[in-house]
Scaffold this motif. Structure first.
Motif, PDB file in Angstrom:
ATOM      1  N   ASP A 279      -1.359 -29.920  -7.974  1.00 31.87           N
ATOM      2  CA  ASP A 279      -1.944 -28.587  -8.148  1.00 31.87           C
ATOM      3  C   ASP A 279      -1.909 -27.751  -6.875  1.00 31.87           C
ATOM      4  O   ASP A 279      -1.908 -26.528  -6.935  1.00 31.87           O
ATOM      5  CB  ASP A 279      -3.401 -28.690  -8.613  1.00 31.87           C
ATOM      6  N   GLU A 280      -1.894 -28.413  -5.730  1.00 35.26           N
ATOM      7  CA  GLU A 280      -1.885 -27.699  -4.454  1.00 35.26           C
ATOM      8  C   GLU A 280      -0.473 -27.514  -3.905  1.00 35.26           C
ATOM      9  O   GLU A 280      -0.300 -27.048  -2.788  1.00 35.26           O
ATOM     10  CB  GLU A 280      -2.781 -28.422  -3.458  1.00 35.26           C
ATOM     11  N   GLY A 281       0.528 -27.902  -4.688  1.00 36.94           N
ATOM     12  CA  GLY A 281       1.918 -27.727  -4.273  1.00 36.94           C
ATOM     13  C   GLY A 281       2.467 -28.833  -3.401  1.00 36.94           C
ATOM     14  O   GLY A 281       3.602 -28.742  -2.928  1.00 36.94           O
ATOM     15  N   ARG A 282       1.689 -29.889  -3.191  1.00 38.95           N
ATOM     16  CA  ARG A 282       2.164 -31.010  -2.371  1.00 38.95           C
ATOM     17  C   ARG A 282       3.162 -31.853  -3.148  1.00 38.95           C
ATOM     18  O   ARG A 282       2.934 -32.162  -4.330  1.00 38.95           O
ATOM     19  CB  ARG A 282       1.003 -31.895  -1.944  1.00 38.95           C
ATOM     20  N   ALA A 283       4.229 -32.256  -2.496  1.00 41.26           N
ATOM     21  CA  ALA A 283       5.218 -33.139  -3.105  1.00 41.26           C
ATOM     22  C   ALA A 283       4.608 -34.532  -3.231  1.00 41.26           C
ATOM     23  O   ALA A 283       4.187 -35.117  -2.232  1.00 41.26           O
ATOM     24  CB  ALA A 283       6.478 -33.178  -2.262  1.00 41.26           C
ATOM     25  N   VAL A 284       4.561 -35.055  -4.467  1.00 40.32           N
ATOM     26  CA  VAL A 284       3.911 -36.343  -4.708  1.00 40.32           C
ATOM     27  C   VAL A 284       4.810 -37.357  -5.407  1.00 40.32           C
ATOM     28  O   VAL A 284       4.413 -38.507  -5.604  1.00 40.32           O
ATOM     29  CB  VAL A 284       2.602 -36.165  -5.511  1.00 40.32           C
ATOM     30  N   GLY A 285       6.031 -36.953  -5.762  1.00 43.75           N
ATOM     31  CA  GLY A 285       6.924 -37.904  -6.415  1.00 43.75           C
ATOM     32  C   GLY A 285       8.332 -37.364  -6.534  1.00 43.75           C
ATOM     33  O   GLY A 285       8.547 -36.147  -6.464  1.00 43.75           O
TER      34      GLY A 285
ATOM     35  N   ARG B 156      -0.676 -42.435  -7.404  1.00 41.01           N
ATOM     36  CA  ARG B 156      -0.320 -43.341  -8.499  1.00 41.01           C
ATOM     37  C   ARG B 156      -1.464 -43.501  -9.488  1.00 41.01           C
ATOM     38  O   ARG B 156      -2.628 -43.485  -9.114  1.00 41.01           O
ATOM     39  CB  ARG B 156       0.094 -44.704  -7.939  1.00 41.01           C
ATOM     40  N   GLY B 157      -1.099 -43.642 -10.745  1.00 37.62           N
ATOM     41  CA  GLY B 157      -2.086 -43.818 -11.799  1.00 37.62           C
ATOM     42  C   GLY B 157      -2.587 -42.509 -12.384  1.00 37.62           C
ATOM     43  O   GLY B 157      -3.397 -42.507 -13.298  1.00 37.62           O
ATOM     44  N   GLY B 158      -2.072 -41.390 -11.879  1.00 39.55           N
ATOM     45  CA  GLY B 158      -2.533 -40.088 -12.343  1.00 39.55           C
ATOM     46  C   GLY B 158      -1.576 -39.375 -13.274  1.00 39.55           C
ATOM     47  O   GLY B 158      -1.774 -38.202 -13.573  1.00 39.55           O
ATOM     48  N   GLY B 159      -0.523 -40.054 -13.720  1.00 41.90           N
ATOM     49  CA  GLY B 159       0.394 -39.458 -14.679  1.00 41.90           C
ATOM     50  C   GLY B 159       1.664 -38.878 -14.088  1.00 41.90           C
ATOM     51  O   GLY B 159       2.525 -38.389 -14.827  1.00 41.90           O
ATOM     52  N   VAL B 160       1.818 -38.930 -12.760  1.00 40.40           N
ATOM     53  CA  VAL B 160       3.021 -38.368 -12.135  1.00 40.40           C
ATOM     54  C   VAL B 160       4.264 -39.152 -12.541  1.00 40.40           C
ATOM     55  O   VAL B 160       5.284 -38.569 -12.911  1.00 40.40           O
ATOM     56  CB  VAL B 160       2.883 -38.312 -10.599  1.00 40.40           C
TER      57      VAL B 160
ATOM     58  N   MET C 242      -2.628 -30.583 -12.587  1.00 40.53           N
ATOM     59  CA  MET C 242      -1.435 -30.554 -13.425  1.00 40.53           C
ATOM     60  C   MET C 242      -0.206 -30.792 -12.551  1.00 40.53           C
ATOM     61  O   MET C 242      -0.052 -30.173 -11.510  1.00 40.53           O
ATOM     62  CB  MET C 242      -1.336 -29.205 -14.130  1.00 40.53           C
ATOM     63  N   THR C 243       0.648 -31.664 -12.966  1.00 41.90           N
ATOM     64  CA  THR C 243       1.871 -31.969 -12.227  1.00 41.90           C
ATOM     65  C   THR C 243       2.967 -31.000 -12.637  1.00 41.90           C
ATOM     66  O   THR C 243       3.202 -30.787 -13.820  1.00 41.90           O
ATOM     67  CB  THR C 243       2.330 -33.409 -12.520  1.00 41.90           C
ATOM     68  N   ILE C 244       3.630 -30.436 -11.646  1.00 41.78           N
ATOM     69  CA  ILE C 244       4.778 -29.557 -11.877  1.00 41.78           C
ATOM     70  C   ILE C 244       6.032 -30.324 -11.454  1.00 41.78           C
ATOM     71  O   ILE C 244       6.105 -30.839 -10.334  1.00 41.78           O
ATOM     72  CB  ILE C 244       4.669 -28.259 -11.040  1.00 41.78           C
TER      73      ILE C 244
END
Length: 148
Positions: free
Chosen positions: A56-62, A91-95, A1-3
């Motif tokens: 989900d692991e708290g890593r900044a992805v976007g 990319r491609g995962g909804g972020v 899940m993206t936060i």
């Protein structure tokens, strides 16, 4: 899940990594002073706004940055989504969709009439997403670079 959360001063180093990835993607560069000023203005949340996406692991992805401005075709504002970047491995995962939705919801709550953005015509992966979440307008972008 993206936060998705507003950018804060504590996000600086992770934001900087994503910002550099964004600039590299567009084969662009800005000075360190512009980069630091941009981050400070975003964190101040006055004229520029920004958010960071974490996995989900708290890593900044976007990251996403936006601003509002008055417009002549409405009595409210328009919201311009200026920068959107998702780390290549995510990319491609909804972020990207989540970041756009974050800006859309923010703009609606702020009373803006629309959200709009530009991308390069060769950015086909992003354009596939944009075609699903927005309507292309057919307008062509022009600019006149000005001196300092």
């Amino acid at each position: 899940m993206t936060i998705i959360a507003p950018l804060t001063a504590a996000d600086h180093d992770e934001w900087l990594t994503l910002w550099h990835g964004y600039l590299e993607f567009y084969e662009a560069s800005v000075s360190r002073s512009v980069t630091e000023s941009t981050f400070a203005r975003i964190v101040a949340d006055d004229d520029l706004h920004g958010a960071i996406a974490r996995d989900d692991e708290g890593r900044a992805v976007g990251i996403v940055h936006w601003l509002t401005h008055p417009a002549t075709w409405t009595t409210s504002t328009y919201t311009y989504l200026e920068d959107l970047f998702v780390s290549p491995g995510t990319r491609g995962g909804g972020v990207g969709r989540s970041l756009i939705e974050h800006v859309r919801a923010w703009a609606e709550a702020a009373g803006s009439r629309k959200v709009y953005w530009l991308t390069h015509e060769t950015n086909t992966a992003a354009r596939a997403l944009y075609d699903r979440v927005a309507t292309g307008t057919g307008f062509v972008h022009y600019e006149i670079p000005l001196g300092r």
